[in-house]
Design a protein around this motif. Structure first.
Motif, PDB file in Angstrom:
ATOM      1  N   GLY A   1      -0.461  -9.858  -2.681  1.00  0.00           N
ATOM      2  CA  GLY A   1       0.678  -8.975  -2.923  1.00  0.00           C
ATOM      3  C   GLY A   1       1.009  -8.120  -1.722  1.00  0.00           C
ATOM      4  N   GLY A   2       0.706  -8.622  -0.538  1.00  0.00           N
ATOM      5  CA  GLY A   2       0.980  -7.874   0.692  1.00  0.00           C
ATOM      6  C   GLY A   2      -0.135  -6.931   1.099  1.00  0.00           C
ATOM      7  N   ALA A   3      -1.158  -6.808   0.270  1.00  0.00           N
ATOM      8  CA  ALA A   3      -2.230  -5.840   0.552  1.00  0.00           C
ATOM      9  C   ALA A   3      -3.334  -6.481   1.384  1.00  0.00           C
ATOM     10  CB  ALA A   3      -2.789  -5.290  -0.757  1.00  0.00           C
ATOM     11  N   MET A   4      -2.994  -6.912   2.610  1.00  0.00           N
ATOM     12  CA  MET A   4      -3.994  -7.478   3.511  1.00  0.00           C
ATOM     13  C   MET A   4      -3.594  -7.150   4.943  1.00  0.00           C
ATOM     14  SD  MET A   4      -5.431 -11.407   3.880  1.00  0.00           S
ATOM     15  CE  MET A   4      -6.312 -11.325   2.329  1.00  0.00           C
ATOM     16  N   PRO A   5      -4.444  -6.483   5.713  1.00  0.00           N
ATOM     17  CA  PRO A   5      -4.108  -6.130   7.085  1.00  0.00           C
ATOM     18  C   PRO A   5      -3.929  -7.371   7.954  1.00  0.00           C
ATOM     19  CG  PRO A   5      -6.021  -4.899   6.303  1.00  0.00           C
ATOM     20  CD  PRO A   5      -5.760  -5.969   5.302  1.00  0.00           C
ATOM     21  N   VAL A   6      -3.091  -7.251   8.984  1.00  0.00           N
ATOM     22  CA  VAL A   6      -2.806  -8.378   9.867  1.00  0.00           C
ATOM     23  C   VAL A   6      -4.074  -8.834  10.586  1.00  0.00           C
ATOM     24  CG1 VAL A   6      -1.446  -9.160  11.837  1.00  0.00           C
ATOM     25  CG2 VAL A   6      -0.424  -7.600  10.166  1.00  0.00           C
ATOM     26  N   GLY A   7      -4.917  -7.893  10.981  1.00  0.00           N
ATOM     27  CA  GLY A   7      -6.152  -8.259  11.663  1.00  0.00           C
ATOM     28  C   GLY A   7      -7.043  -9.137  10.796  1.00  0.00           C
ATOM     29  N   ARG A   8      -7.117  -8.832   9.529  1.00  0.00           N
ATOM     30  CA  ARG A   8      -7.929  -9.642   8.621  1.00  0.00           C
ATOM     31  C   ARG A   8      -7.301 -11.024   8.435  1.00  0.00           C
ATOM     32  NH1 ARG A   8      -9.085  -8.399   2.258  1.00  0.00           N
ATOM     33  NH2 ARG A   8     -10.060 -10.410   1.775  1.00  0.00           N
ATOM     34  N   LEU A   9      -5.974 -11.076   8.352  1.00  0.00           N
ATOM     35  CA  LEU A   9      -5.286 -12.362   8.246  1.00  0.00           C
ATOM     36  C   LEU A   9      -5.621 -13.246   9.442  1.00  0.00           C
ATOM     37  CD1 LEU A   9      -1.574 -11.812   7.081  1.00  0.00           C
ATOM     38  CD2 LEU A   9      -3.345 -13.136   5.920  1.00  0.00           C
ATOM     39  N   ALA A  10      -5.518 -12.655  10.638  1.00  0.00           N
ATOM     40  CA  ALA A  10      -5.809 -13.415  11.859  1.00  0.00           C
ATOM     41  C   ALA A  10      -7.236 -13.935  11.851  1.00  0.00           C
ATOM     42  CB  ALA A  10      -5.555 -12.536  13.085  1.00  0.00           C
ATOM     43  N   ALA A  11      -8.178 -13.102  11.422  1.00  0.00           N
ATOM     44  CA  ALA A  11      -9.574 -13.530  11.365  1.00  0.00           C
ATOM     45  C   ALA A  11      -9.760 -14.667  10.366  1.00  0.00           C
ATOM     46  CB  ALA A  11     -10.464 -12.342  10.994  1.00  0.00           C
ATOM     47  N   GLU A  12      -9.049 -14.601   9.253  1.00  0.00           N
ATOM     48  CA  GLU A  12      -9.167 -15.629   8.217  1.00  0.00           C
ATOM     49  C   GLU A  12      -8.693 -16.990   8.707  1.00  0.00           C
ATOM     50  OE1 GLU A  12     -10.354 -15.727   5.179  1.00  0.00           O
ATOM     51  OE2 GLU A  12     -10.794 -13.631   4.740  1.00  0.00           O
ATOM     52  N   VAL A  13      -7.648 -17.005   9.546  1.00  0.00           N
ATOM     53  CA  VAL A  13      -7.104 -18.296   9.996  1.00  0.00           C
ATOM     54  C   VAL A  13      -7.663 -18.720  11.354  1.00  0.00           C
ATOM     55  CG1 VAL A  13      -4.989 -17.894   8.685  1.00  0.00           C
ATOM     56  CG2 VAL A  13      -5.046 -17.318  11.123  1.00  0.00           C
TER      57      VAL A  13
ATOM     58  N   PHE B   1       0.016   1.249  -2.145  1.00  0.00           N
ATOM     59  CA  PHE B   1       0.720   2.335  -1.454  1.00  0.00           C
ATOM     60  C   PHE B   1      -0.224   3.535  -1.338  1.00  0.00           C
ATOM     61  CE2 PHE B   1       4.106  -0.194  -3.363  1.00  0.00           C
ATOM     62  CZ  PHE B   1       4.974  -0.348  -2.302  1.00  0.00           C
ATOM     63  N   TYR B   2      -0.045   4.315  -0.279  1.00  0.00           N
ATOM     64  CA  TYR B   2      -0.925   5.462  -0.074  1.00  0.00           C
ATOM     65  C   TYR B   2      -0.808   6.458  -1.224  1.00  0.00           C
ATOM     66  CZ  TYR B   2      -1.099   3.640   4.686  1.00  0.00           C
ATOM     67  OH  TYR B   2      -1.266   2.821   5.779  1.00  0.00           O
ATOM     68  N   ASP B   3       0.435   6.706  -1.627  1.00  0.00           N
ATOM     69  CA  ASP B   3       0.708   7.638  -2.710  1.00  0.00           C
ATOM     70  C   ASP B   3       2.130   7.381  -3.203  1.00  0.00           C
ATOM     71  OD1 ASP B   3       2.345   8.758  -0.709  1.00  0.00           O
ATOM     72  OD2 ASP B   3       0.877  10.309  -0.222  1.00  0.00           O
ATOM     73  N   GLN B   4       2.566   8.192  -4.145  1.00  0.00           N
ATOM     74  CA  GLN B   4       3.895   7.994  -4.711  1.00  0.00           C
ATOM     75  C   GLN B   4       4.991   8.259  -3.679  1.00  0.00           C
ATOM     76  OE1 GLN B   4       4.311   9.496  -8.710  1.00  0.00           O
ATOM     77  NE2 GLN B   4       6.529   9.723  -8.476  1.00  0.00           N
ATOM     78  N   ALA B   5       4.746   9.178  -2.763  1.00  0.00           N
ATOM     79  CA  ALA B   5       5.733   9.453  -1.717  1.00  0.00           C
ATOM     80  C   ALA B   5       5.928   8.218  -0.834  1.00  0.00           C
ATOM     81  CB  ALA B   5       5.293  10.649  -0.879  1.00  0.00           C
ATOM     82  N   HIS B   6       4.829   7.519  -0.528  1.00  0.00           N
ATOM     83  CA  HIS B   6       4.909   6.275   0.249  1.00  0.00           C
ATOM     84  C   HIS B   6       5.711   5.221  -0.520  1.00  0.00           C
ATOM     85  CE1 HIS B   6       2.623   2.656   2.169  1.00  0.00           C
ATOM     86  NE2 HIS B   6       3.783   2.866   2.771  1.00  0.00           N
ATOM     87  N   LEU B   7       5.471   5.111  -1.816  1.00  0.00           N
ATOM     88  CA  LEU B   7       6.227   4.187  -2.669  1.00  0.00           C
ATOM     89  C   LEU B   7       7.723   4.507  -2.599  1.00  0.00           C
ATOM     90  CD1 LEU B   7       6.093   2.012  -5.082  1.00  0.00           C
ATOM     91  CD2 LEU B   7       6.113   4.009  -6.577  1.00  0.00           C
ATOM     92  N   ASN B   8       8.067   5.778  -2.718  1.00  0.00           N
ATOM     93  CA  ASN B   8       9.474   6.191  -2.672  1.00  0.00           C
ATOM     94  C   ASN B   8      10.124   5.833  -1.339  1.00  0.00           C
ATOM     95  OD1 ASN B   8       9.274   7.285  -5.241  1.00  0.00           O
ATOM     96  ND2 ASN B   8       8.848   9.364  -4.517  1.00  0.00           N
ATOM     97  N   ARG B   9       9.412   6.083  -0.239  1.00  0.00           N
ATOM     98  CA  ARG B   9       9.964   5.791   1.081  1.00  0.00           C
ATOM     99  C   ARG B   9      10.224   4.298   1.258  1.00  0.00           C
ATOM    100  NH1 ARG B   9       5.950   9.426   2.725  1.00  0.00           N
ATOM    101  NH2 ARG B   9       4.655   7.709   3.533  1.00  0.00           N
TER     102      ARG B   9
END
Length: 294
Positions: free
Chosen positions: A198-210, A261-269
């Motif tokens: 659901g998008g909750a994976m850092p790019v660095g971890r993605l790169a390591a996985e592949v 999301f970090y918090d509800q404010a992050h969700l709103n942004r």
């Protein structure tokens, strides 16, 4: 005007596995697509308006590309909010690449069309161009798929039977996808991981996985998906949150936590940046296939 049966349905819509549902003033006509297309096509449906009625919708990012084959009156406006240059006036049959922001569409009524949603890598195979060339763009169908796409649109418009239309479409899509470019296995795997998370994976971890460097992953992923891994993660996270908000009894803090999301404010942004709306407005809006009625 197309003839209809006694319940005001388009003729031929009940044949060979075709199903119809009434959505407002329009019929939505569907049929399961062939097995060979299922890895590449997220959905496809025909639309037919029994009574012409103008409407406006805001399209929000879904992480998918769209092909719209217009068989009747075209959209009069397809543009980003605040966009005023001629590119905002592409009409007729068109292709929409992956987006990281909203787009407003206006139709005068009398719509008859086929709408195909493609996975990013399915679009890469079908369009046979770098997906980055279509990012945040609306392009004429023939500009991407060539003059044969115009011939197909004419054949579909001349065919009154929806099952026969889907037969033509299935053949055309299958023939083009099978000869399209094959996505890199690493990009395919990275997209699968990102989508499942659901998008909750850092790019660095993605790169390591592949097994690629982060820079190489960003370049190849952007070429074949259309958005960078980071932006794709934002869109997928937003899309998941929008789906959760459509359920009854959910609260914003719970959605924020569930989607990373970090918090509800992050969700709103993020909702404001990606969809020009708020989570509360999205929760109460009538959303259909990434479109919010205006």
């Amino acid at each position: 005007m197309r003839r209809t049966d006694s319940v005001d349905r388009p003729l031929g819509a009940a044949a060979r596995g075709v199903e119809m549902t009434r959505v407002g003033g329009r019929w939505r006509v569907t049929r399961p697509w062939p097995v060979q297309l299922r890895p590449y096509v997220h959905s496809y449906a025909g639309y037919w308006e029994a009574a012409a009625s103008s409407y406006r919708v805001r399209l929000v990012p879904t992480g998918r590309a769209v092909v719209l084959i217009s068989l009747g009156a075209p959209f009069v406006q397809v543009r980003r909010p605040g966009e005023s240059h001629p590119n905002g006036q592409v009409t007729g049959s068109l292709v929409v690449g992956l987006e990281d922001g909203p787009r407003v569409c206006a139709h005068p009524g009398g719509q008859e069309a086929i709408r195909i949603e493609l996975t990013p890598l399915g679009a890469y195979r079908l369009f046979a161009v770098p997906m980055s060339e279509l990012t945040n763009r609306v392009v004429g169908l023939c500009d991407v798929l060539g003059p044969e796409a115009g011939v197909l649109a004419e054949q579909l418009a001349a065919t009154g039977d929806w099952a026969a239309r889907f037969d033509l479409l299935d053949l055309a899509l299958s023939a083009r996808i099978v000869r399209g470019p094959e996505p890199a296995p690493e990009v395919r795997h990275a997209w699968r991981l990102l989508r499942r998370a659901g998008g909750a994976m850092p790019v660095g971890r993605l790169a390591a996985e592949v097994g690629w460097s982060q820079g190489h992953l960003v370049r190849r992923f952007t070429e074949q998906v259309g958005l960078t891994p980071k932006t794709s993660a934002r869109v997928l996270r937003f899309h998941r949150a929008a789906g959760l908000l459509a359920r009854e009894g959910v609260d914003l803090s719970g959605v924020s936590a569930a989607c990373g999301f970090y918090d509800q404010a992050h969700l709103n942004r993020e909702f404001r940046a990606l969809a020009d709306t708020t989570p509360g407005e999205m929760a109460t809006a009538r959303v259909s296939e990434g479109a919010i009625a205006l």
